[in-house]
Scaffold this motif. Structure first.
Motif, PDB file in Angstrom:
ATOM      1  N   TYR A  92       4.757 -21.975  32.341  1.00 51.08           N
ATOM      2  CA  TYR A  92       5.396 -21.565  31.006  1.00 51.08           C
ATOM      3  C   TYR A  92       7.773 -22.311  31.481  1.00 51.08           C
ATOM      4  N   ASP A  93       7.500 -22.270  32.504  1.00 52.32           N
ATOM      5  CA  ASP A  93       9.163 -23.754  32.741  1.00 52.32           C
ATOM      6  C   ASP A  93       8.411 -25.058  32.618  1.00 52.32           C
TER       7      ASP A  93
ATOM      8  N   TYR B  78      13.291 -17.172  17.921  1.00 53.41           N
ATOM      9  CA  TYR B  78      12.730 -17.982  18.682  1.00 53.41           C
ATOM     10  C   TYR B  78      12.435 -19.862  18.964  1.00 53.41           C
ATOM     11  N   VAL B  89       4.396 -17.611  21.167  1.00 54.45           N
ATOM     12  CA  VAL B  89       4.981 -16.401  21.469  1.00 54.45           C
ATOM     13  C   VAL B  89       3.703 -15.547  22.697  1.00 54.45           C
ATOM     14  N   ASP B  92       6.050 -12.776  24.627  1.00 53.48           N
ATOM     15  CA  ASP B  92       7.109 -12.663  24.503  1.00 53.48           C
ATOM     16  C   ASP B  92       8.160 -13.373  24.611  1.00 53.48           C
ATOM     17  N   LYS B  93       7.420 -15.349  25.336  1.00 54.20           N
ATOM     18  CA  LYS B  93       8.582 -16.131  25.424  1.00 54.20           C
ATOM     19  C   LYS B  93       7.537 -17.260  24.957  1.00 54.20           C
TER      20      LYS B  93
END
Lengths: 232, 252
Positions: A92-93, B78, B89, B92-93
């Motif tokens: 994700y990063d 978002y 998503v 939740d990211k």
């Protein structure tokens, strides 16, 4: 993949894009040879190495040719995988770093170009406003990505630091030519500190050009552009 | 061990290829609870890319259709920077930009890898994907939306599509024997280019000069997982006719 194969970078000292692979190679302590292109004149070697885009930088690793600066940086990180990592390890990063690097290339850099070379005062002013908006977003991104550490990449210089940092020289040229402050303690305090840390980093300080040298380049480029413009 | 994969896809109207309900295929026993949502638009090729990636990986996800003229507060939250779909998503990211989303999907869900292992092959795939978006897709969009310059832009698009064709290098897919990152990124061209050709009366994918690209496109669009996600041709054509009217009025 033979990491020990010779590494060359076709680039130009004044090009922010060409700076990116050099910083990445220095982070990895990989020796390389610079093949310097002249401003306004593309060598046959460059046209052969990058026939599709005809642009620098090009990384030559043994018999492999890699084009597009951020793709080159990622390639360097993947080939020399044991040295300090350039991209974050978390997926994700990593995606977020790439998102902001794409923002730098697709939005921030064009606005900087517009503010310098846009036709007419209105176009330059519009470019400048977009730059200011872009820097506000990048300031937020810096606060979130750095988590209190000096770089976007944390304690170490990373992908997004390289993607944005390479423009610092030209950002200062823009500040001088438009007589304005873009990196500002009041509006972008994080980026002000970050810029200092970035430029002082051992992987950066030998490849970051001086502002005065870049101002001379911008005059040369402007003359070349005027000379090649069609007659009115 | 009993293995069933359950894919739950919810959709609002228009996206007729994605039915409301549960498809039962295979279930991976012991899969951790994960929440995956995709905000998209039924007629968007960029959202379609992400559907393809998720389905090729067998990932469970909830689809949420955006009404683009009235963007939801969820989308704006978002993706505050670009305010566009698609947005993935995951727990939740949020993540925006279709190509970044696909690379993320490939890194998180390791089955059916989309990018090759070798760094040089990965660099080449990324290079061609960038080339496609910047030099092919953008020129096709320009041919579609700029009144008076359609033929000029279409000629550039054709030249660049011919260059893209060289990346196939005699393989059935850009990814080799199986579909990869570049196939998913480029795959929508077989549908959308035909739509643009019909609406704007230009030639984009040329049978004489791009036979390999045409072959690849036919093979790709016939892959069952790919085919099942494609919106109906008639609906896409009608939608894009309306879109074309809006764009060409705006450009005059």
């Amino acid at each position: 993949m033979a990491k020990s194969e010779a590494v060359k970078v076709v680039g130009a000292w004044s090009s922010p894009f060409a700076m990116r692979p050099l910083i990445a190679l220095k982070i990895k302590s990989v020796e390389y040879e610079c093949l310097e292109e002249e401003i306004g004149c593309k060598s046959k070697f460059l046209l052969k190495s990058n026939p599709i885009h005809k642009k620098i930088p090009v990384l030559i690793h043994g018999d492999k040719l890699v084009c597009e600066s951020l793709i080159i940086v990622e390639y360097i990180d993947e080939v020399w995988s044991s040295a300090p990592s350039i991209l974050p390890s978390d997926p994700y990063d990593r995606a977020i770093a790439k998102f902001w690097a794409a923002f730098v290339d697709d939005k921030f850099y064009p606005s900087m170009k517009e503010s310098n070379t846009g036709v007419g005062e209105e176009a330059k002013k519009a470019g400048l406003e977009k730059m200011v908006d872009g820097l506000a977003l990048l300031e937020d991104a810096y606060v979130k990505c750095s988590k209190g550490k000096p770089f976007f990449g944390g304690n170490q210089l990373g992908y997004l630091d390289i993607a944005l940092g390479c423009f610092l020289g030209w950002l200062r040229v823009t500040e001088k030519s438009l007589q304005t402050k873009l990196l500002d303690e009041a509006k972008t305090p994080g980026l002000v500190n970050w810029a200092e840390s970035f430029c002082a980093h051992p992987a950066v300080k030998d490849v970051m050009p001086q502002t005065d040298q870049l101002i001379e380049v911008s005059k040369t480029v402007a003359k070349l552009r005027a000379a090649s413009a069609p007659p009115k | 061990m009993m293995r069933r994969r359950v894919e739950i896809v919810c959709s609002h109207a228009y996206y007729s290829c994605i039915k409301i309900g549960i498809y039962t295929t295979w279930w991976k026993a012991g899969m951790a609870e994960e929440s995956v949502k995709l905000l998209g638009y039924w007629a968007s090729p960029f959202a379609l890319r992400v559907h393809w990636a998720l389905k090729l990986k067998g990932v469970l996800y909830e689809y949420m259709e955006e009404d683009l003229p009235n963007k939801s507060t969820l989308l704006l939250r978002y993706n505050p920077v670009h305010k566009k779909i698609p947005v993935l998503v995951h727990n939740d990211k949020p993540l925006a930009e279709s190509l970044l989303i696909i690379e993320y999907i490939d890194e998180v869900w390791k089955q059916n890898p989309l990018l090759p292992d070798d760094p040089y092959e990965r660099a080449k795939a990324r290079f061609w994907v960038k080339f496609f978006d910047e030099k092919c897709a953008s020129e096709i969009m320009a041919a579609f939306s700029s009144k008076g310059k359609e033929q000029e832009k279409a000629a550039i698009a054709r030249e660049n599509l011919k260059t893209l064709e060289s990346a196939l290098q005699g393989k059935p897919f850009f990814g080799g024997e199986t579909i990869g990152f570049l196939d998913i990124a480029v795959g929508w061209i077989g549908i959308w280019a035909r739509i643009v050709e019909e609406i704007v009366d230009v030639n984009l994918i040329d049978a004489e000069t791009m036979p390999l690209l045409i072959d690849w496109s036919k093979k790709f669009l016939e892959v069952p997982i790919i085919k099942a996600s494609i919106p109906p041709w008639d609906k896409l054509l009608e939608h894009n006719k309306g879109f074309h009217k809006i764009l060409t009025v705006a450009s005059t």
